[in-house]
Design a protein around this motif. Structure first.
Motif, short mmCIF file in Angstrom:
data_model
loop_
_atom_site.label_atom_id
_atom_site.label_comp_id
_atom_site.label_asym_id
_atom_site.label_seq_id
_atom_site.Cartn_x
_atom_site.Cartn_y
_atom_site.Cartn_z
N GLY A 19 0.83 -1.20 0.00
CA GLY A 19 0.00 0.00 0.00
C GLY A 19 0.86 1.25 0.00
N GLU A 20 0.25 2.36 -0.33
CA GLU A 20 0.96 3.64 -0.38
C GLU A 20 0.45 4.53 0.75
OE1 GLU A 20 1.08 7.43 -3.37
OE2 GLU A 20 1.13 5.43 -4.26
N GLY A 21 1.37 5.07 1.53
CA GLY A 21 0.99 5.95 2.63
C GLY A 21 0.39 7.25 2.13
N GLU A 22 -0.77 7.59 2.62
CA GLU A 22 -1.42 8.87 2.30
C GLU A 22 -1.31 9.83 3.48
OE1 GLU A 22 -3.66 9.78 -0.48
OE2 GLU A 22 -2.82 8.09 -1.60
N ALA A 23 -1.47 9.30 4.69
CA ALA A 23 -1.35 10.09 5.91
C ALA A 23 -0.89 9.15 7.02
CB ALA A 23 -2.68 10.73 6.28
N ALA A 24 0.30 9.38 7.54
CA ALA A 24 0.86 8.54 8.59
C ALA A 24 0.04 8.66 9.87
CB ALA A 24 2.31 8.95 8.87
N PRO A 25 0.10 7.65 10.74
CA PRO A 25 -0.66 7.70 11.99
C PRO A 25 -0.33 8.96 12.79
CG PRO A 25 0.27 5.51 11.68
CD PRO A 25 0.87 6.40 10.62
N ALA A 26 -1.38 9.65 13.19
CA ALA A 26 -1.21 10.89 13.95
C ALA A 26 -2.54 11.31 14.56
CB ALA A 26 -0.68 12.01 13.04
N ALA A 27 -2.44 12.16 15.57
CA ALA A 27 -3.62 12.79 16.14
C ALA A 27 -4.04 13.92 15.20
CB ALA A 27 -3.31 13.34 17.52
N HIS A 28 -5.33 14.10 15.03
CA HIS A 28 -5.86 15.18 14.20
C HIS A 28 -7.02 15.84 14.94
CE1 HIS A 28 -3.58 14.59 10.50
NE2 HIS A 28 -3.65 13.30 10.77
N PRO A 29 -6.71 16.73 15.89
CA PRO A 29 -7.77 17.37 16.66
C PRO A 29 -8.70 18.23 15.80
CG PRO A 29 -5.64 18.35 17.16
CD PRO A 29 -5.39 17.15 16.30
N GLU A 30 -8.25 18.58 14.59
CA GLU A 30 -9.14 19.33 13.69
C GLU A 30 -10.30 18.48 13.20
OE1 GLU A 30 -5.76 17.82 10.98
OE2 GLU A 30 -6.01 18.41 13.07
N TYR A 31 -10.16 17.15 13.22
CA TYR A 31 -11.24 16.23 12.86
C TYR A 31 -12.15 16.00 14.06
CZ TYR A 31 -8.18 14.84 8.93
OH TYR A 31 -7.37 14.81 7.84
N HIS A 32 -11.51 15.71 15.19
CA HIS A 32 -12.22 15.41 16.44
C HIS A 32 -11.16 15.51 17.54
CE1 HIS A 32 -13.95 12.86 19.62
NE2 HIS A 32 -15.12 13.21 19.11
N PRO A 33 -11.51 16.04 18.70
CA PRO A 33 -10.49 16.20 19.76
C PRO A 33 -9.76 14.91 20.13
CG PRO A 33 -12.52 17.32 20.37
CD PRO A 33 -12.81 16.55 19.10
N ASP A 34 -10.40 13.76 19.97
CA ASP A 34 -9.80 12.49 20.36
C ASP A 34 -9.48 11.58 19.18
OD1 ASP A 34 -10.01 13.08 23.17
OD2 ASP A 34 -12.14 12.67 22.99
N TYR A 35 -9.40 12.16 17.97
CA TYR A 35 -9.15 11.36 16.76
C TYR A 35 -7.66 11.03 16.64
CZ TYR A 35 -8.67 10.18 11.80
OH TYR A 35 -8.38 9.56 10.62
N TYR A 36 -7.37 9.77 16.32
CA TYR A 36 -6.03 9.31 15.94
C TYR A 36 -6.23 8.36 14.78
CZ TYR A 36 -1.34 7.28 16.33
OH TYR A 36 -0.05 6.86 16.08
N GLY A 37 -5.54 8.59 13.67
CA GLY A 37 -5.77 7.72 12.53
C GLY A 37 -4.70 7.84 11.47
N ALA A 38 -4.90 7.08 10.41
CA ALA A 38 -3.98 7.04 9.28
C ALA A 38 -4.77 6.67 8.03
CB ALA A 38 -2.88 6.00 9.53
N VAL A 39 -4.21 7.00 6.87
CA VAL A 39 -4.84 6.67 5.59
C VAL A 39 -3.78 6.09 4.66
CG1 VAL A 39 -6.13 7.56 3.60
CG2 VAL A 39 -6.51 8.55 5.87
N ILE A 40 -4.15 5.01 3.99
CA ILE A 40 -3.28 4.42 2.97
C ILE A 40 -4.10 4.27 1.69
CG2 ILE A 40 -1.81 3.20 4.61
CD1 ILE A 40 -4.10 1.11 2.58
#
Length: 128
Positions: free
Chosen positions: A81-102
Motif C-alpha cells: 500500500g501507499e501511505g497517504e497520511a501517517a498515523p497521527a492525532a488530528h484534533p481538527e477532525y475530532h479532539p480524540d481522533y487518531y488515525g492514518a490513511v493508505i
C-alpha cells in the motif's frame, strides 16, 4: 478490484490487524472479510457487472487503540500500500481522533482510526 486474489492477499495482512479473516473465498470473483461473517467485501468488476474497476473509494475502519492504528498502517505499507497520511492525532477532525490513511493496490483510500479519551494511564474506546 482489478485482481481479487492480489487484493485479498493485501487485505489478509491489513485486516488481520483488526482480527478479520477471509470468511467467503469466491475467487476469482469475490472475497469477504470479517470476524465471524462477511463485513467487508471485495469483488471483481465482472462480478459487479461493471465495465472496469472503480477507483478512489474511501473506506474507514475503527480500531480499538492507537497501537492497532500503527500496526494496520505498517501492515498496509509492507503489503504494498501507499501511505497517504501517517498515523497521527488530528484534533481538527475530532479532539480524540487518531488515525492514518493508505491507498490500497487499486488506489482506494483506506482509513484506520480510533477516537480515544485518556482515562488514567491508559486509553479507552470512546466510539467512532
Amino acid at each position: 478490484m482489478e485482481d481479487v486474489e492480489r487484493s485479498a492477499t493485501f487485505y489478509d495482512s491489513v485486516l488481520g490487524t483488526l482480527g478479520y479473516r477471509r470468511v467467503h473465498n469466491l475467487t476469482p470473483e469475490a472475497v469477504s472479510f470479517g470476524k465471524s461473517r462477511g463485513e467487508f467485501w471485495i469483488q471483481s468488476p465482472a462480478h459487479q457487472h461493471a465495465t472496469g474497476p472503480s477507483r478512489g473509494a474511501h473506506f474507514a475502519f475503527a480500531g480499538p487503540d492507537r497501537a492497532t492504528v500503527d500496526r494496520f498502517y505498517a501492515a498496509a505499507l509492507a503489503a504494498g500500500g501507499e501511505g497517504e497520511a501517517a498515523p497521527a492525532a488530528h484534533p481538527e477532525y475530532h479532539p480524540d481522533y487518531y488515525g492514518a490513511v493508505i491507498a490500497d493496490l487499486d488506489g482506494h483510500k483506506i482509513e484506520i482510526l480510533v477516537h480515544t479519551v485518556y482515562a488514567g494511564e491508559g486509553l479507552t474506546r470512546d466510539g467512532v
